[in-house]
Design an enzyme around this catalytic site. Structure first.
Site, PDB file in Angstrom:
ATOM      1  N   ASN A 120       0.919  -1.234   0.052  1.00 49.38           N
ATOM      2  CA  ASN A 120      -0.127   0.047  -0.029  1.00 49.38           C
ATOM      3  C   ASN A 120       0.797   1.140   0.081  1.00 49.38           C
ATOM      4  O   ASN A 120       1.996   1.279   0.531  1.00 49.38           O
ATOM      5  CB  ASN A 120      -0.766  -0.032   1.250  1.00 49.38           C
ATOM      6  CG  ASN A 120      -0.388  -0.234   2.393  1.00 49.38           C
ATOM      7  OD1 ASN A 120       0.605  -0.916   2.525  1.00 49.38           O
ATOM      8  ND2 ASN A 120      -1.084   0.204   3.587  1.00 49.38           N
ATOM      9  N   GLU A 130       0.214   5.204   0.585  1.00 53.03           N
ATOM     10  CA  GLU A 130      -0.546   6.360   1.192  1.00 53.03           C
ATOM     11  C   GLU A 130      -0.058   7.676   0.587  1.00 53.03           C
ATOM     12  O   GLU A 130       0.791   8.029  -0.146  1.00 53.03           O
ATOM     13  CB  GLU A 130      -0.635   6.228   2.371  1.00 53.03           C
ATOM     14  CG  GLU A 130      -0.990   5.097   3.021  1.00 53.03           C
ATOM     15  CD  GLU A 130      -1.190   4.800   4.485  1.00 53.03           C
ATOM     16  OE1 GLU A 130      -0.794   5.686   5.465  1.00 53.03           O
ATOM     17  OE2 GLU A 130      -2.108   3.793   5.014  1.00 53.03           O
ATOM     18  N   GLU A 159      -3.051  -4.526  -2.838  1.00 56.41           N
ATOM     19  CA  GLU A 159      -3.819  -5.568  -3.997  1.00 56.41           C
ATOM     20  C   GLU A 159      -3.554  -4.689  -5.273  1.00 56.41           C
ATOM     21  O   GLU A 159      -3.397  -5.519  -6.251  1.00 56.41           O
ATOM     22  CB  GLU A 159      -5.080  -5.988  -3.619  1.00 56.41           C
ATOM     23  CG  GLU A 159      -5.115  -6.721  -2.308  1.00 56.41           C
ATOM     24  CD  GLU A 159      -5.226  -5.621  -1.083  1.00 56.41           C
ATOM     25  OE1 GLU A 159      -4.648  -4.814  -1.100  1.00 56.41           O
ATOM     26  OE2 GLU A 159      -6.211  -6.214  -0.398  1.00 56.41           O
ATOM     27  N   CYS A 164     -10.338  -4.874   0.502  1.00 63.60           N
ATOM     28  CA  CYS A 164     -11.226  -3.846   0.623  1.00 63.60           C
ATOM     29  C   CYS A 164     -12.165  -4.038  -0.447  1.00 63.60           C
ATOM     30  O   CYS A 164     -11.868  -4.552  -1.666  1.00 63.60           O
ATOM     31  CB  CYS A 164     -10.658  -2.576   0.709  1.00 63.60           C
ATOM     32  SG  CYS A 164     -10.373  -1.805  -1.205  1.00 63.60           S
ATOM     33  N   CYS A 206     -10.872  -3.048  -3.977  1.00 62.89           N
ATOM     34  CA  CYS A 206      -9.907  -4.045  -4.376  1.00 62.89           C
ATOM     35  C   CYS A 206     -10.748  -5.283  -5.025  1.00 62.89           C
ATOM     36  O   CYS A 206     -10.232  -6.094  -6.039  1.00 62.89           O
ATOM     37  CB  CYS A 206      -8.833  -4.443  -3.475  1.00 62.89           C
ATOM     38  SG  CYS A 206      -7.480  -3.219  -3.091  1.00 62.89           S
TER      39      CYS A 206
HETATM   40  N1  THU Z   1      -5.132  -1.650   2.585  1.00 59.12           N
HETATM   41  C1  THU Z   1      -4.572  -2.273   1.803  1.00 59.12           C
HETATM   42  O1  THU Z   1      -3.561  -2.097   1.212  1.00 59.12           O
HETATM   43  N2  THU Z   1      -5.428  -3.325   1.463  1.00 59.12           N
HETATM   44  C2  THU Z   1      -6.347  -3.991   2.081  1.00 59.12           C
HETATM   45  O2  THU Z   1      -6.932  -4.817   1.810  1.00 59.12           O
HETATM   46  C3  THU Z   1      -6.920  -3.149   3.335  1.00 59.12           C
HETATM   47  C4  THU Z   1      -6.624  -1.757   3.344  1.00 59.12           C
HETATM   48  C5  THU Z   1      -4.568  -0.295   3.082  1.00 59.12           C
HETATM   49  C6  THU Z   1      -5.257   1.087   2.650  1.00 59.12           C
HETATM   50  C7  THU Z   1      -4.407   1.851   3.745  1.00 59.12           C
HETATM   51  O3  THU Z   1      -3.051   2.404   3.064  1.00 59.12           O
HETATM   52  C8  THU Z   1      -4.238   1.210   4.940  1.00 59.12           C
HETATM   53  O4  THU Z   1      -4.381  -0.160   4.540  1.00 59.12           O
HETATM   54  C9  THU Z   1      -5.415   1.212   6.085  1.00 59.12           C
HETATM   55  O5  THU Z   1      -6.580   1.312   5.352  1.00 59.12           O
END
Ligand code: THU
Length: 147
Positions: free
Chosen positions: A43, A45, A56, A92, A95
């Site tokens: 991830n 941000e 993902e 999520c 995704c």
């Molecule tokens: N996040 C993901 O990368 N994948 C998931 O399946 C759930 C959430 C990330 C997004 C954000 O950077 C952090 O987790 C908190 O939501």
């Protein structure tokens, strides 16, 4: 072809690269193509929050942009950076919809559940289980007009 255990290890490796100065929640993914190639993602941000990209989708967009079209499985691991044990991290909704775009019903989602005796434990789901009644590319095919 990688085993699901190996795919989890690659997702853990990918997680180390997560850029998470805001949530401190680090996620790693390892996406395997049908011919056994693996694309890793983390991830990423953003100070403005909404441009944040999940692990993902990072993996999928890397693979798609390199010309991949057929996928067999993705391993996903996640948890807060300061916690020793990872959380159960399931993809999520956004995704899941991206997975729907590029994968068949037999695509496998491998989720880390914990560790036992030094080994990673995981659960395996297929796409309709985590995204029932989905709307996908087939629904957008032009159909013959009925009289
Ligand atoms: N996040 C993901 O990368 N994948 C998931 O399946 C759930 C959430 C990330 C997004 C954000 O950077 C952090 O987790 C908190 O939501």
């Amino acid at each position: 072809m990688k085993t699901y255990e190996e795919l989890i290890e690659l997702a853990l490796e990918a997680r180390l690269m997560a850029y998470t100065p805001y949530s401190h929640f680090k996620v790693g993914a390892a996406l395997m193509t049908k011919d056994g190639k693996v694309y890793k993602g983390c991830n990423i941000e953003n100070a403005s929050y909404t441009p944040t990209n999940c692990a993902e989708r990072t993996a999928f967009f890397k693979a798609i942009s390199e010309g991949e079209t057929e996928f067999s499985a993705i391993a996903i691991v996640g948890g807060f950076e300061d916690k020793k044990e990872l959380d159960f991290c399931s993809p999520c909704g956004v995704c899941r919809q991206v997975i729907r775009e590029f994968c068949e019903d037999d695509f496998k989602i491998i989720l880390l559940t914990g560790q036992k005796d030094g080994k990673n434990t995981y659960e395996i789901y297929d796409l309709p289980e985590i995204l029932p009644f989905s709307f996908g590319p087939n629904d957008m095919r032009i159909k013959p007009k009925s009289k």
